[in-house]
Design an enzyme around this catalytic site. Structure first.
Site, PDB file in Angstrom:
ATOM      1  N   GLN A  82      -9.699   1.287  -6.567  1.00 56.41           N
ATOM      2  CA  GLN A  82      -9.294   1.958  -5.336  1.00 56.41           C
ATOM      3  C   GLN A  82      -9.747   1.230  -4.079  1.00 56.41           C
ATOM      4  O   GLN A  82     -10.658   0.396  -4.117  1.00 56.41           O
ATOM      5  CB  GLN A  82      -9.853   3.380  -5.311  1.00 56.41           C
ATOM      6  N   HIS A  83      -9.105   1.571  -2.964  1.00 53.76           N
ATOM      7  CA  HIS A  83      -9.541   1.250  -1.597  1.00 53.76           C
ATOM      8  C   HIS A  83      -9.331  -0.199  -1.155  1.00 53.76           C
ATOM      9  O   HIS A  83      -9.434  -0.484   0.032  1.00 53.76           O
ATOM     10  CB  HIS A  83     -11.021   1.589  -1.372  1.00 53.76           C
ATOM     11  N   ASP A 243      -7.883   3.903 -10.094  1.00 53.00           N
ATOM     12  CA  ASP A 243      -8.566   3.938 -11.393  1.00 53.00           C
ATOM     13  C   ASP A 243      -9.165   5.295 -11.707  1.00 53.00           C
ATOM     14  O   ASP A 243      -9.134   5.743 -12.863  1.00 53.00           O
ATOM     15  CB  ASP A 243      -9.624   2.831 -11.493  1.00 53.00           C
TER      16      ASP A 243
END
Length: 499
Positions: A82-83, A243
């Protein structure tokens, strides 16, 4: 039918092939990669080309292992870390390496965004979360401020799993669950927060891709890749997701009462909610999930990172680590570790450091240090679980994943600290399995199946009862006292700017 699940993580990418009828993982392959070297302190970056190469190679290896059965592949699902910030130019080429979730170089940007809107509570009101260095929004502001020429070149902003989906299909979309980790999305309405987006960059709205529901396909696999891998027929790519969202599916954490705890390098604790869960203290992340619901989540940055450091420092194998901890009393005879070796995300201490407290001649031993390390990182997740309970989420069972869950000693410590039974799953694939299941769910839905995701997970996600641990009620007082002591030390040191 066979469905592929790709799990693009921080350290490696893994691809699995799931037999839809039997639930068996027929083949798997993984490829590791590293980080961009020689970056300033706090910066953590990777080249997206490494993810593409790893996905390409692992898919090819899995298909080779399947042999003639590769023609049974119907769809592919992608799980991504992520991110991370991936920026593409007008020719869809990567402008610069991706800044990752573990990049903490954007603290100043977080403070600037928070200050502009009037404080953490105001930011929570806009997006449902506080502004953390790991999120994507401050990374975009950092790029605009520190590399304006690269921002000017940027035409598209994507997340890691979006980029792999783009490589697979040629389509640019962003799924709601992963998008909720950008800190640009109002998680309650599932729409971009216009105020935050405009402050981060006035031209950002034109660079964000359209949304895609988790229950839809991203598109068809590109013809070039289909031919390269020797696949016949139409292969589709599902929406995929972050994820944690995929791990929720892969652990069957898609209905009330279940919580998943991941004991990896870092740690995550996440649950299911049919309504948004907004933490006014900003400690529990308010994410959307990849089923159309919500995924309250806590992340800690120091879990097996800490226990592995202890193990290697004393030259033990895993069996010896367990033996040393097993023969040390719960509570480590007063030795307590605040395990913030790389700062911490929950609680929010990006510049925090580790602290051993309560050292005596009796407990200043390798075995006590090992026990206090394992207990300390678990207490960190236990703190997150207490915040879940404050917000009305009370699990009846916690499903453990990640490398740490292989330890029977650690599973028992989890049960004792969490005060809830814990159990592992028969499959350790987690996010990869979730990606394959989501791909199968969407493909079957589009071909007339009315099977719910809960029914599918009930059939394909099975617990391993041999790993189940129940809490030892005689230790609840010990660990509650340690939790309280840990919080007291943390607050005292933080109050005088020593943590």
């Amino acid at each position: 039918m066979i469905f592929l699940g790709i799990d693009c993580g921080t350290q490696s990418t893994k691809t699995i092939a799931l037999d839809w009828e039997s639930g068996e993982v027929l083949a798997s392959a993984h490829q590791a990669y590293g980080f961009v070297p020689d970056l300033p302190p706090g910066a953590m970056e990777q080249n997206p080309a490494d993810w593409v190469d790893a996905a390409d190679r692992t898919i090819a290896e899995v298909l080779a292992k399947l042999g003639p059965r590769k023609q049974d592949v119907r769809a592919i699902g992608v799980s991504g870390q992520q991110h991370g910030l991936v920026v593409l130019d007008e020719n869809d080429a990567v402008v610069r390496p991706a800044k990752l979730w573990c990049d903490t170089s954007t603290t100043a940007q977080c403070e600037e965004i928070t200050r502009h809107f009037g404080g953490p509570n105001a930011v929570i009101a806009l997006v449902g979360n506080t502004m953390r260095p790991g999120y994507t929004a401050p990374k975009i502001l950092w790029l605009r401020q520190n590399e304006p020429a690269n921002w000017d070149k940027t035409r598209t902003v994507l997340l890691p799993h979006d980029y792999l989906n783009f490589w697979l299909t040629g389509e640019k979309r962003m799924e709601y669950g992963d998008a909720s980790g950008t800190a640009l999305l109002d998680v309650e309405t599932r729409q971009w927060s216009a105020k935050v987006v405009d402050f981060v960059a006035e031209d950002l709205p034109d660079k964000l891709p359209p949304f895609l529901s988790a229950q839809e396909s991203q598109g068809a696999l590109r013809e070039e890749l289909r031919k390269k891998w020797g696949l016949s027929g139409n292969v589709t790519v599902s929406a995929g997701g972050g994820d944690n969202m995929m791990a929720a599916i892969g652990t069957g954490n898609i209905q009330k009462g279940s919580v998943t705890a991941s004991l990896g390098t870092s740690g995550t604790l996440f649950g299911f909610s049919s309504t948004p869960v907004i933490d006014t203290q900003g400690e529990v992340a308010a994410f959307c999930d990849s089923t159309g619901n919500w995924l309250p989540l806590v992340c800690t940055m120091n879990v097996t990172l800490v226990t592995e450091h202890i193990r290697t420092m004393f030259g033990w194998d895993y069996a010896e680590l367990e033996r040393q901890i097993l023969h040390t009393a719960p509570g480590a005879d007063g030795l307590l570790l605040l395990p913030y070796l790389t700062g911490e995300r929950t609680p929010d201490l990006p510049k925090g450091t580790g602290v051993f407290h309560g050292i005596t001649l009796q407990n200043f031993t390798p075995a006590h240090m090992a026990r206090s390390a394992m207990e300390g990182v678990t207490l960190g997740l236990g703190y997150g679980l207490s915040r879940f309970r404050d917000l009305g989420l009370s699990p009846t069972e916690i499903r453990l994943t990640g490398g740490g869950s292989n330890s029977a000693v650690w599973r028992q410590i989890c049960a004792d600290i969490f005060e809830v039974p814990v159990v592992c799953l028969r499959s350790g694939e987690g996010a990869g399995l979730g990606a394959a299941i989501q791909a199968g769910w969407v493909w079957n839905k589009e071909h007339g199946s009315d099977a719910s995701l809960a029914e599918i997970c009930g059939r394909l996600v099975l617990v391993d009862e041999s790993t189940r641990m129940t809490p030892d009620s005689s230790l609840s007082g010990t660990y509650r006292a340690l939790q309280k002591r840990s919080a007291g030390i943390r607050e005292a040191l933080h109050g005088v700017e020593l943590l």
